[in-house]
Design an enzyme around this catalytic site. Structure first.
Site, short mmCIF file in Angstrom:
data_model
loop_
_atom_site.label_atom_id
_atom_site.label_comp_id
_atom_site.label_asym_id
_atom_site.label_seq_id
_atom_site.Cartn_x
_atom_site.Cartn_y
_atom_site.Cartn_z
N VAL A 159 7.94 6.70 17.19
CA VAL A 159 7.64 7.44 15.96
C VAL A 159 6.39 8.30 16.12
O VAL A 159 6.36 9.48 15.78
CB VAL A 159 7.48 6.49 14.76
N CYS A 171 -4.99 12.14 13.30
CA CYS A 171 -5.68 10.85 13.22
C CYS A 171 -5.49 10.19 14.57
O CYS A 171 -4.87 10.74 15.47
CB CYS A 171 -5.13 10.01 12.08
N LYS A 179 0.85 -1.21 0.00
CA LYS A 179 0.00 0.00 0.00
C LYS A 179 0.88 1.25 0.00
O LYS A 179 0.66 2.18 -0.78
CB LYS A 179 -0.88 -0.01 1.24
N ASN A 180 1.90 1.24 0.86
CA ASN A 180 2.70 2.46 1.06
C ASN A 180 3.75 2.69 -0.03
O ASN A 180 4.49 3.65 0.04
CB ASN A 180 3.34 2.46 2.46
N ARG A 203 -8.75 -0.49 4.78
CA ARG A 203 -7.89 0.53 4.18
C ARG A 203 -6.52 -0.04 3.84
O ARG A 203 -5.86 0.41 2.92
CB ARG A 203 -7.69 1.67 5.19
N ARG A 235 0.25 14.15 13.29
CA ARG A 235 0.59 13.94 11.88
C ARG A 235 0.79 15.26 11.11
O ARG A 235 0.13 15.53 10.11
CB ARG A 235 -0.45 13.09 11.17
N ASP A 240 4.72 0.28 12.23
CA ASP A 240 3.51 -0.36 11.70
C ASP A 240 3.38 -1.82 12.12
O ASP A 240 2.39 -2.46 11.80
CB ASP A 240 3.49 -0.28 10.17
N ARG A 267 -4.76 10.26 4.67
CA ARG A 267 -3.72 11.26 4.85
C ARG A 267 -2.68 11.23 3.73
O ARG A 267 -2.06 12.22 3.43
CB ARG A 267 -2.99 11.05 6.16
C1 EPZ Z 1 4.20 6.80 6.62
O1 EPZ Z 1 3.39 7.79 7.21
C2 EPZ Z 1 3.31 5.59 6.43
N1 EPZ Z 1 2.22 5.93 5.52
C3 EPZ Z 1 2.76 5.16 7.79
O2 EPZ Z 1 1.99 4.00 7.59
C4 EPZ Z 1 3.93 4.82 8.69
O3 EPZ Z 1 3.44 4.48 9.97
C5 EPZ Z 1 4.87 6.03 8.81
O4 EPZ Z 1 5.28 6.44 7.49
C6 EPZ Z 1 6.11 5.73 9.61
O5 EPZ Z 1 6.80 4.65 9.04
C7 EPZ Z 1 2.49 5.96 4.18
O6 EPZ Z 1 3.59 5.72 3.74
C8 EPZ Z 1 1.33 6.28 3.29
P1 EPZ Z 1 6.10 10.12 8.81
P2 EPZ Z 1 3.93 9.32 7.27
O7 EPZ Z 1 5.96 11.40 8.07
O8 EPZ Z 1 4.83 9.60 6.14
C9 EPZ Z 1 6.57 13.48 12.06
C10 EPZ Z 1 0.17 2.61 7.81
O9 EPZ Z 1 -0.17 2.00 8.79
N2 EPZ Z 1 6.40 14.46 10.97
O10 EPZ Z 1 7.24 9.23 8.48
O11 EPZ Z 1 2.75 10.20 7.48
C11 EPZ Z 1 5.30 12.71 12.36
O12 EPZ Z 1 4.49 13.43 13.26
C12 EPZ Z 1 0.60 4.05 7.93
O13 EPZ Z 1 0.23 2.14 6.66
C13 EPZ Z 1 6.55 15.81 11.25
O14 EPZ Z 1 6.80 16.20 12.40
O15 EPZ Z 1 4.77 9.30 8.61
C14 EPZ Z 1 5.82 11.43 12.97
O16 EPZ Z 1 6.06 11.63 14.35
C15 EPZ Z 1 0.29 4.57 9.29
N3 EPZ Z 1 6.39 16.72 10.26
C16 EPZ Z 1 7.17 11.22 12.27
O17 EPZ Z 1 7.48 12.46 11.64
C17 EPZ Z 1 6.12 16.33 8.96
O18 EPZ Z 1 6.01 17.22 8.07
C18 EPZ Z 1 7.14 10.15 11.20
O19 EPZ Z 1 6.03 10.42 10.37
C19 EPZ Z 1 5.97 14.96 8.69
C20 EPZ Z 1 6.12 14.04 9.71
#
Ligand code: EPZ
Length: 421
Positions: free
Chosen positions: A328, A117, A22-23, A398, A122, A306, A93
Site C-alpha cells: 500500500v 510523511c 480514530k479512522n 496520535r 501520500r 496498519d 494528514r
Molecule cells: C488511510 O489513509 C488511513 N488514515 C491510514 O491509516 C491507512 O494506513 C490507509 O488509509 C490505508 O489503509 C485514515 O483513514 C485517516 P489511502 P489514506 O489514500 O486514506 C495512494 C493510520 O495509521 N493515493 O488509502 O491517506 C497512496 O499514496 C493511518 O491510522 C494516491 O495515489 O490512505 C497510497 O499508496 C496511516 N492518490 C494508497 O493510495 C490519492 O489521491 C492508499 O492510500 C490518495 C491515495
C-alpha cells in the site's frame, strides 16, 4: 519530548476494551461540515489526531463541545473561515477530509496540501480529480488546494487506486450534489461503512458502502444526528499481537471480530488459540513462541497495512523465516531498522522484508518514526531482555488512547518519562 521505557520478559494477561476508531471518528467529525444542525458523536477516542481535527473545525468557526464519556457535539452551521492551514494539516494528514464537505456545503475551501510523511508521498490527486468530476474548480497554488463550486453535480468516478480518505471525501461531497454519484473501485474499509451509516442518519442516501461500488443520491440538505463510532480494529489487533508476542492470554472487549478476520487468521497461523464472541476476541498463546508467518498487505478485507509493523515485531522473535510485503505504501519499513537495533535479524529486498526469527531481542534506545512503527517498537520491547527506551512517542499519542495504561492493565512494565533520551 516524552519517551516510553518498556521492561521485557512479562507474559501479558488480562482484558482491555477497544476504544472508538480514530479512522472513523476523523471523517465523521469532518461530516459535521455538511449538516445544517448539530452532530453528536459518541465513543470518540481521546487522541492527538482527534484533538487536531476538533481544533481545525473550531478555527473554521464551528462550535465544538467535548462532553464527558467521549461525546463530542459539533455545530458547523456557521463556518466563517473554510480554511485548513498548513501548520495543522502537516501534523495530521486526515485534515484533507474537510475538503469535500467544505466544497459541497460552503462552496469554497482552501486546504493545505498535506505533504508527505514517514511512510510515503501520500498524494491527494485522486481527491482533487474526484471533486473536479463533481464540478468543482480546483487550483493548486502556494502549497494549498483552492476549490470553488456552485452546487456540485453527481458523476461517475473511477478511482484508479483504492484510497480510504479519497473514497470518504468524495462520498461526503456527493451527498449534497445534484443527482447521482457512483464511486467505482471504492475503499471497503469498515470506517468507510461507519461514515456512510452516519451520513444516512443525517438524511443522506448512500448505498453500497463496504463494496467497491458506492452510489450516492444527492440531497438538498443534511440534518444532524447522534452517532456512535465503531471500535478501533487496529488497536484491537495491536493488543492481540501484544498477547501473542509475550506468549500470554489477552481478551479485547467491545471489539468487532468480523473486522479483523485477516489478522485473526494470521494470529492462528502463528500458533495462537483465538476465540471470538459477538463483541470480544480472546487470544491464548499458551506460553509458546510464535511461528513465523508471511504477511502481504492490501486494501480491506485483506491484511491491513496498519498492522504490518506489529507483525514485523512478532516475526522478529518467531520460530522460522518469514516475508513481509507492503503493497500500500512505498516506505513503510522504517520500524525494521529500529527492530534491528533490538537484535532482529532481517533484510529488505525492494518491497520484501525477509525476517529470520531470533529467540530473543535485547533492549536498547530506539526511535519511533510513525504511528504504527511506534507500536511495533513497544511490542518488541515487551519481549526484549532489559529495558527498551522509545523516543518520539508523540506518534503513539496520535493514534492510541492511553496506550501504556492499557498495556499496564495487562501486566506490562511500561512507563512514560519526559526529557531527552
Ligand atoms: C488511510 O489513509 C488511513 N488514515 C491510514 O491509516 C491507512 O494506513 C490507509 O488509509 C490505508 O489503509 C485514515 O483513514 C485517516 P489511502 P489514506 O489514500 O486514506 C495512494 C493510520 O495509521 N493515493 O488509502 O491517506 C497512496 O499514496 C493511518 O491510522 C494516491 O495515489 O490512505 C497510497 O499508496 C496511516 N492518490 C494508497 O493510495 C490519492 O489521491 C492508499 O492510500 C490518495 C491515495
Amino acid at each position: 519530548m516524552d519517551r516510553l521505557q518498556v521492561s521485557g520478559g512479562i507474559r501479558l494477561s488480562g482484558e482491555v476494551r477497544a476504544s472508538g476508531a480514530k479512522n472513523a471518528a476523523l471523517p465523521i467529525l469532518a461530516a459535521s461540515l455538511l449538516a445544517d444542525a448539530p452532530l453528536t458523536i459518541g465513543n470518540v477516542p481521546h487522541l492527538r489526531d482527534v484533538t487536531t481535527m476538533i481544533e481545525l473545525l473550531g478555527r473554521m468557526g464551528a462550535r465544538v463541545t467535548v462532553g464527558e464519556r467521549l461525546q463530542v457535539e459539533v455545530d458547523a452551521r456557521a463556518i466563517s473561515e473554510p480554511f485548513a492551514p498548513y501548520e495543522l494539516v502537516r501534523t495530521m494528514r486526515a485534515s484533507i477530509l474537510v475538503l469535500g464537505p467544505l466544497v459541497a456545503r460552503h462552496h469554497e475551501a482552501r486546504v493545505s496540501l498535506p505533504g508527505g510523511c514517514a511512510i510515503g508521498a501520500r498524494p491527494v490527486d485522486l481527491h482533487v480529480a474526484g471533486l473536479e468530476a463533481l464540478g468543482a474548480e480546483v487550483r493548486i497554488e502556494g502549497g494549498y488546494i483552492h476549490a470553488r463550486a456552485g452546487r456540485l453535480t453527481g458523476a461517475r468516478i473511477v478511482l484508479d487506486t483504492v484510497t480510504v480518505t479519497g473514497t470518504e471525501n468524495l462520498m461526503m461531497a456527493a451527498t449534497l450534489a445534484r443527482g447521482r454519484t457512483v464511486i467505482e473501485n471504492a475503499a471497503r474499509e469498515p470506517e468507510v461503512v461507519d461514515l456512510a451509516a452516519c451520513l444516512n442518519a443525517m438524511g443522506a442516501a448512500v448505498s453500497g458502502a463496504g463494496t467497491d461500488t458506492i452510489v450516492i443520491e444527492g440531497r438538498e440538505r443534511l440534518g444532524g444526528c447522534a452517532y456512535t463510532v465503531l471500535p478501533d480494529r487496529i488497536e484491537t489487533g495491536t493488543f492481540l499481537v501484544a498477547g501473542a508476542i509475550t506468549g500470554g492470554r489477552v481478551r479485547v472487549g467491545g471489539a468487532r471480530p468480523e473486522h479483523v478476520d485477516a489478522v485473526l487468521g494470521k494470529l492462528r497461523e502463528a500458533g495462537a488459540a483465538v476465540t471470538t464472541g459477538a463483541d470480544w476476541i480472546e487470544l491464548d498463546m499458551q506460553g509458546r513462541r510464535p511461528l513465523a508467518v508471511d504477511v502481504r498487505t492490501a486494501p480491506y478485507p485483506a491484511f491491513p497495512t496498519d498492522m504490518q509493523a506489529q507483525f514485523a515485531a512478532l516475526d522478529a522473535v518467531a520460530d522460522g523465516v518469514s516475508t513481509i510485503v507492503e503493497t500500500v505504501f512505498e516506505n513503510r519499513y522504517m520500524h525494521l531498522l529500529e527492530l534491528q537495533r533490538l537484535g532482529a535479524d532481517l533484510s529488505l529486498d525492494g518491497r520484501t522484508a525477509v525476517i529470520r526469527g531470533v529467540p530473543r531481542l535485547s533492549g536498547a534506545p530506539v526511535m519511533a518514526t510513525d504511528l504504527r512503527a511506534s507500536a511495533s517498537l513497544v511490542l518488541a520491547g515487551l519481549v526484549a531482555e532489559g529495558t527498551t527506551d522509545i523516543a518520539r512517542i508523540y506518534h503513539i499519542d496520535r493514534g492510541y488512547e492511553r496506550f501504556e495504561e492499557k498495556l499496564g492493565q495487562l501486566g506490562a512494565r511500561i512507563r512514560r518519562v519526559s526529557g531527552p533520551a
